[in-house]
Design a protein around this motif. Structure first.
Motif, PDB file in Angstrom:
ATOM      1  N   GLU A   1       1.050  -8.507   8.250  1.00 40.55           N
ATOM      2  CA  GLU A   1       1.067  -7.163   7.705  1.00 40.55           C
ATOM      3  C   GLU A   1       2.093  -6.366   8.498  1.00 40.55           C
ATOM      4  OE1 GLU A   1      -2.772  -5.608   6.459  1.00 40.55           O
ATOM      5  OE2 GLU A   1      -2.108  -3.634   7.151  1.00 40.55           O
TER       6      GLU A   1
ATOM      7  N   PRO B   1      -5.516   0.875   7.522  1.00 45.82           N
ATOM      8  CA  PRO B   1      -6.311   0.153   6.521  1.00 45.82           C
ATOM      9  C   PRO B   1      -7.540   0.969   6.122  1.00 45.82           C
ATOM     10  CG  PRO B   1      -5.666  -1.315   8.299  1.00 45.82           C
ATOM     11  CD  PRO B   1      -5.281   0.076   8.731  1.00 45.82           C
TER      12      PRO B   1
ATOM     13  N   ASP C   1       4.546   9.062   1.926  1.00 46.05           N
ATOM     14  CA  ASP C   1       3.425   8.247   2.381  1.00 46.05           C
ATOM     15  C   ASP C   1       3.963   7.071   3.178  1.00 46.05           C
ATOM     16  OD1 ASP C   1       1.429   9.711   1.188  1.00 46.05           O
ATOM     17  OD2 ASP C   1       1.593   8.625  -0.696  1.00 46.05           O
ATOM     18  N   ASP C   2       3.184   6.620   4.120  1.00 39.16           N
ATOM     19  CA  ASP C   2       3.589   5.456   4.895  1.00 39.16           C
ATOM     20  C   ASP C   2       3.245   4.205   4.108  1.00 39.16           C
ATOM     21  OD1 ASP C   2       4.451   6.934   7.147  1.00 39.16           O
ATOM     22  OD2 ASP C   2       2.365   7.265   7.680  1.00 39.16           O
ATOM     23  N   THR C   3       4.248   3.426   3.801  1.00 38.11           N
ATOM     24  CA  THR C   3       4.046   2.201   3.043  1.00 38.11           C
ATOM     25  C   THR C   3       3.767   1.046   4.005  1.00 38.11           C
ATOM     26  OG1 THR C   3       5.519   3.004   1.324  1.00 38.11           O
ATOM     27  CG2 THR C   3       5.182   0.633   1.417  1.00 38.11           C
ATOM     28  N   SER C   4       2.885   0.158   3.599  1.00 39.31           N
ATOM     29  CA  SER C   4       2.622  -1.070   4.356  1.00 39.31           C
ATOM     30  C   SER C   4       2.778  -2.243   3.411  1.00 39.31           C
ATOM     31  CB  SER C   4       1.199  -1.091   4.917  1.00 39.31           C
ATOM     32  OG  SER C   4       0.943   0.011   5.734  1.00 39.31           O
TER      33      SER C   4
ATOM     34  N   TRP D   1       0.856  -1.199   0.000  1.00 32.15           N
ATOM     35  CA  TRP D   1       0.000   0.000   0.000  1.00 32.15           C
ATOM     36  C   TRP D   1       0.884   1.239   0.000  1.00 32.15           C
ATOM     37  CZ3 TRP D   1      -1.020  -4.439   2.637  1.00 32.15           C
ATOM     38  CH2 TRP D   1      -2.205  -5.090   2.266  1.00 32.15           C
ATOM     39  N   ASN D   2       0.366   2.267  -0.634  1.00 32.46           N
ATOM     40  CA  ASN D   2       1.086   3.546  -0.782  1.00 32.46           C
ATOM     41  C   ASN D   2       2.470   3.291  -1.377  1.00 32.46           C
ATOM     42  OD1 ASN D   2      -1.148   4.605   0.441  1.00 32.46           O
ATOM     43  ND2 ASN D   2      -0.158   5.038   2.397  1.00 32.46           N
TER      44      ASN D   2
ATOM     45  N   ARG E   1      -3.724   4.058   1.139  1.00 34.10           N
ATOM     46  CA  ARG E   1      -4.171   4.139   2.532  1.00 34.10           C
ATOM     47  C   ARG E   1      -3.879   5.518   3.112  1.00 34.10           C
ATOM     48  NH1 ARG E   1      -2.296  -1.503   5.548  1.00 34.10           N
ATOM     49  NH2 ARG E   1      -3.944  -2.794   4.659  1.00 34.10           N
ATOM     50  N   LEU E   2      -4.596   5.828   4.172  1.00 40.00           N
ATOM     51  CA  LEU E   2      -4.286   7.032   4.937  1.00 40.00           C
ATOM     52  C   LEU E   2      -3.154   6.643   5.893  1.00 40.00           C
ATOM     53  CD1 LEU E   2      -5.041   9.970   5.759  1.00 40.00           C
ATOM     54  CD2 LEU E   2      -6.599   8.981   7.428  1.00 40.00           C
ATOM     55  N   GLY E   3      -1.932   6.963   5.525  1.00 36.42           N
ATOM     56  CA  GLY E   3      -0.789   6.481   6.310  1.00 36.42           C
ATOM     57  C   GLY E   3      -0.788   4.961   6.314  1.00 36.42           C
ATOM     58  N   HIS E   4      -0.617   4.396   7.489  1.00 36.05           N
ATOM     59  CA  HIS E   4      -0.641   2.937   7.588  1.00 36.05           C
ATOM     60  C   HIS E   4      -2.046   2.398   7.845  1.00 36.05           C
ATOM     61  CE1 HIS E   4       3.786   3.360   8.866  1.00 36.05           C
ATOM     62  NE2 HIS E   4       3.777   2.767   7.695  1.00 36.05           N
TER      63      HIS E   4
ATOM     64  N   PRO F   1       3.659  -2.424   8.970  1.00 38.11           N
ATOM     65  CA  PRO F   1       3.794  -0.998   8.643  1.00 38.11           C
ATOM     66  C   PRO F   1       5.277  -0.664   8.522  1.00 38.11           C
ATOM     67  CG  PRO F   1       3.113  -1.279  10.943  1.00 38.11           C
ATOM     68  CD  PRO F   1       3.285  -2.649  10.371  1.00 38.11           C
TER      69      PRO F   1
END
Lengths: 349, 375
Positions: free
Chosen positions: A333, B82, A299-302, A267-268, B77-80, A335
């Motif tokens: 998952e 979900p 952006d914070d990637t996950s 994500w991101n 996503r909004l930051g981390h 972060p």
């Protein structure tokens, strides 16, 4: 064999001062180190300077139908050439633009070495410490070159001629969707062991009789132009797509696989490619994250990895950090902190 | 130049709209405090639906279509956080609604959304966000998903007319699922919206328009086969027309501005496709806008769920819960740069936004007020 791995430097004159290790040969002339034995390596002409593709004005990233940016990436090329000729190392001869940042140089190292290739290093005083650190990192993890890719689909072809064009673009775009893939030669059923699905990209006719036992045992065999049908516990899938639109082919592959078979998700991370491998004993793994925008992500990637690894460690060229993992959907998952051009997530069972 | 005839026609229309607004229907709205999506959710949602007379009278022996809110791309996503804890309807809310509808005798339930720029099934879209769609599919007897951003499983689009004429379009061509149902439910997220001020049960229905007709890549004459991009050019900016196969704008000389156009289209849509049950979940949400692509957005926890059978009444209560006046007009928070969708829907006779007339069951607005601009 780390010693025999060639790490060339492009340097036409006498060598610059300072520690150049782990560089061990020169490309394009020069003195002070042995020359890169070009006959012993593969230097593809198709390699591109790795980056997010910008529009003609250079002002904005170009994007594909999903809105994700187009990237110029070489991972597929390194993997394809290594598959075709495993005895000859792959070396990418790509040159940075005059204004390339140190992070762009690091990206060039990662874009080649994460996939088991090497980059012809270009010396620039301001970027050299980072380039060296990146090369040393990959040399310290040389065992990764032989780890198996974790794959949802095997791409079957001999990757010459039209196979190379179709198969190569198919692999390039699978990587953009973070779909794990491996490569298999036509008729090589051993290469399908442990892989649930296979995509026939070869221009040759499928030797269906050869593949049917694998399909009936639960495999999914995909190709353009086949009639879709169930076969035993598996299925044959005729993709409703054309090689004139490889994006459409890859979207159809992913749909036929379903995202249930995703080996990881991000994500991101629109400008990221990933490459996820596992050690032969299955107890360790690594997920390479290559960020073609090179900017430390704001952006914070996950990331989600389908397997519930016991621990995860983030390795960049500067440091290692323990990562907090959360069990989600049978996997983990994680972060992630802001990432630069490259990071590896080292995993332990 | 405005002629005397134009002036008189305009005055007559305004008077008619005022009359419709005054006579707009009113229905009770229920509010429940809800801090988590965990074990307490079932009794909370039972109380919520009991507060509006129970689900049985709404869904028993009916085919139910539910529009959920899965706005944006699943990879964002909004930051981390979900998506379901920020800008998407939470799957536990969807699953619990299905479970309770199943108990109440729903015959068949179809989950609908128009996911970003794809003809992929909704299940695939949900998995990309790391959801397990199997949990939703197994929450009731006969559950289906349909991607409504294109033609889907039907031979033709369904044309839904806006009663009383419409603000922007007289009718909309939609995926068949919005016509092939007995009951239509909007499950929205309690959020602000950069263009429309707030996004609640009505604004959620903006996404029922297929991008094959109303999207940036819509076909010029006929709908495209697949959606491409969002609705920025056709609906927000009005810089291009929808596919010519669909009804065209009523007033092509009207302002080309999102704050004017989007609320009108939303009001039209909820008049054309009436919402029989509005559910607005704000257990966890985000402040400052409708998705992570809006600058300055942040997580927030309003801790509340709201439901009603009239979407204007329900949105009016939700707007008040967020600390705004549902009677506020353009230029006043949260409608600084847009018209008030509730007012426009009221003018079409959809429902009333007059809080003094709306009965609130369960928790009261003052008990759960969550001033989202301060979050």
């Amino acid at each position: 064999m780390a010693q025999s791995f060639r790490l060339p430097l492009r340097w036409p004159g006498s060598l610059p001062a300072g520690d150049l290790s782990p560089v061990n040969c020169l490309y394009g002339g020069g003195e002070g180190l042995p020359a890169l034995p070009e006959a012993e390596v593969q230097i593809p002409k198709r390699a591109q300077w790795p980056s997010v593709r910008m529009n003609r004005q250079g002002a904005a990233a170009e994007s594909g139908p999903t809105g994700a940016p187009w990237v110029n990436a070489n991972g597929w090329l390194v993997r394809m050439l290594r598959f075709r000729d495993p005895g000859r190392q792959v070396v990418l001869d790509t040159k940075p633009a005059a204004a390339a940042s140190p992070a762009a140089y690091v990206l060039a190292v990662a874009d080649a070495m994460a996939y088991g290739g090497a980059w012809v290093a270009t010396y620039a005083r301001e970027s050299w410490p980072q380039v060296r650190a990146a090369m040393r990192f990959f040399m310290a993890h040389s065992e990764w070159r032989d780890w198996k890719p974790v794959s949802a689909v095997a791409v079957i072809g001999d990757f010459t001629g039209l196979d190379e064009a179709n198969g190569g673009e198919c692999m390039n775009l699978l990587a953009r969707r973070q779909v794990g893939y491996s490569l298999a030669a036509p008729g090589d059923l051993h290469a399908l062991a442990g892989v649930g699905a296979a995509m026939w990209v070869s221009g040759r006719e499928i030797p269906m009789e050869k593949y049917l036992p694998w399909v009936r045992g639960g495999g999914t065999l995909m190709a353009i132009g086949l009639a879709s049908r169930a076969e035993g516990s598996g299925r044959v899938v005729g993709l409703d797509a054309s090689w004139k639109d490889v994006y459409g082919v890859v979207a159809a592959i992913h749909l036929a696989l379903t995202r249930k078979t995703d080996v990881l998700r991000l994500w991101n991370a629109g400008s990221f490619n990933s490459f996820y491998q596992v050690a032969p004993d299955g107890k360790r793994g690594v997920a390479h994250l290559i960020n073609y925008s090179t900017n430390r992500s704001s952006d914070d990637t996950s990331i989600w990895i389908a397997r519930p690894w016991r621990s995860a460690m983030l390795s960049s060229f500067e440091k290692q950090t323990s990562l907090k993992t959360m069990p989600v959907n049978g996997g983990i998952e994680i972060p992630l902190p802001p990432l630069g051009a490259y990071a590896a997530i080292e995993l332990e069972a | 130049m405005i002629t005397r005839r134009d002036f008189l026609a305009g005055a007559a229309t305004a008077a008619m709209m005022q009359q419709r607004a005054a006579a707009a229907p009113i229905a009770p709205v229920a509010i429940q405090r809800c801090r988590t999506y965990g074990h307490g959710l079932e009794p909370t949602m039972r109380r919520l639906f009991d507060g509006i007379g129970g689900l049985k009278r709404i869904v028993n022996n009916k085919t139910v279509a539910i529009k959920v809110n899965l706005t944006g791309r699943p990879s964002q996503r909004l930051g981390h956080t979900p998506a379901e804890l920020a800008h998407w309807t939470h799957p536990r809310i969807i699953g619990m609604t299905l479970h309770l509808m199943n108990e109440a005798g729903a015959k068949r339930i179809r989950i609908l959304e128009s996911p970003w720029s794809t003809t992929d099934p909704l299940e695939e879209y949900m998995m990309e966000a790391n959801w397990d769609p199997g949990l939703i599919l197994s929450a009731a007897k006969k559950v289906e998903f349909e991607n409504t951003n294109f033609l889907g499983n039907a031979k033709d689009y369904s044309r839904l007319k806006v009663p009383n004429g419409g603000h922007m379009f007289a009718a909309y061509d939609l995926n068949h699922s919005y016509a092939d149902c007995d009951v239509f439910v909007s499950i929205a997220k309690l959020k602000e919206h950069a263009t429309a001020g707030v996004t609640l049960s009505m604004k959620n229905c903006f996404g029922i328009t297929p991008c094959t007709i109303y999207g940036d890549g819509a076909g010029e004459k006929e709908p495209s086969r697949a959606p491409f991009g969002g609705r920025g050019s056709v609906i927000h900016a009005g810089s291009r027309k929808p596919s010519l196969s669909a009804p065209q704008e009523l007033h092509p000389d009207s302002p080309r501005q999102g704050g004017y156009r989007v609320p009108r289209v939303v009001a039209d849509l909820v008049a054309a496709r009436p919402i029989d049950l509005a559910i607005i979940e704000g257990v966890e949400s985000m402040a400052g806008g409708e998705g992570p692509w809006i600058r300055g957005t942040r997580r927030c926890s309003p801790g509340v769920i709201i439901a009603g059978t009239n979407p204007v009444c329900t949105d009016a209560v939700a707007t008040a819960v967020l600390g705004f006046d549902p009677k506020a007009m353009r230029g006043t928070p949260p409608f600084e740069n847009c018209d008030n969708t509730m007012a426009l829907a009221e003018q079409l006779g959809v429902g009333s936004r007059d809080l003094s007339k709306i009965e609130v069951a369960g928790a009261q607005i003052a008990d759960v007020r969550y001033e989202i601009r301060k979050a």
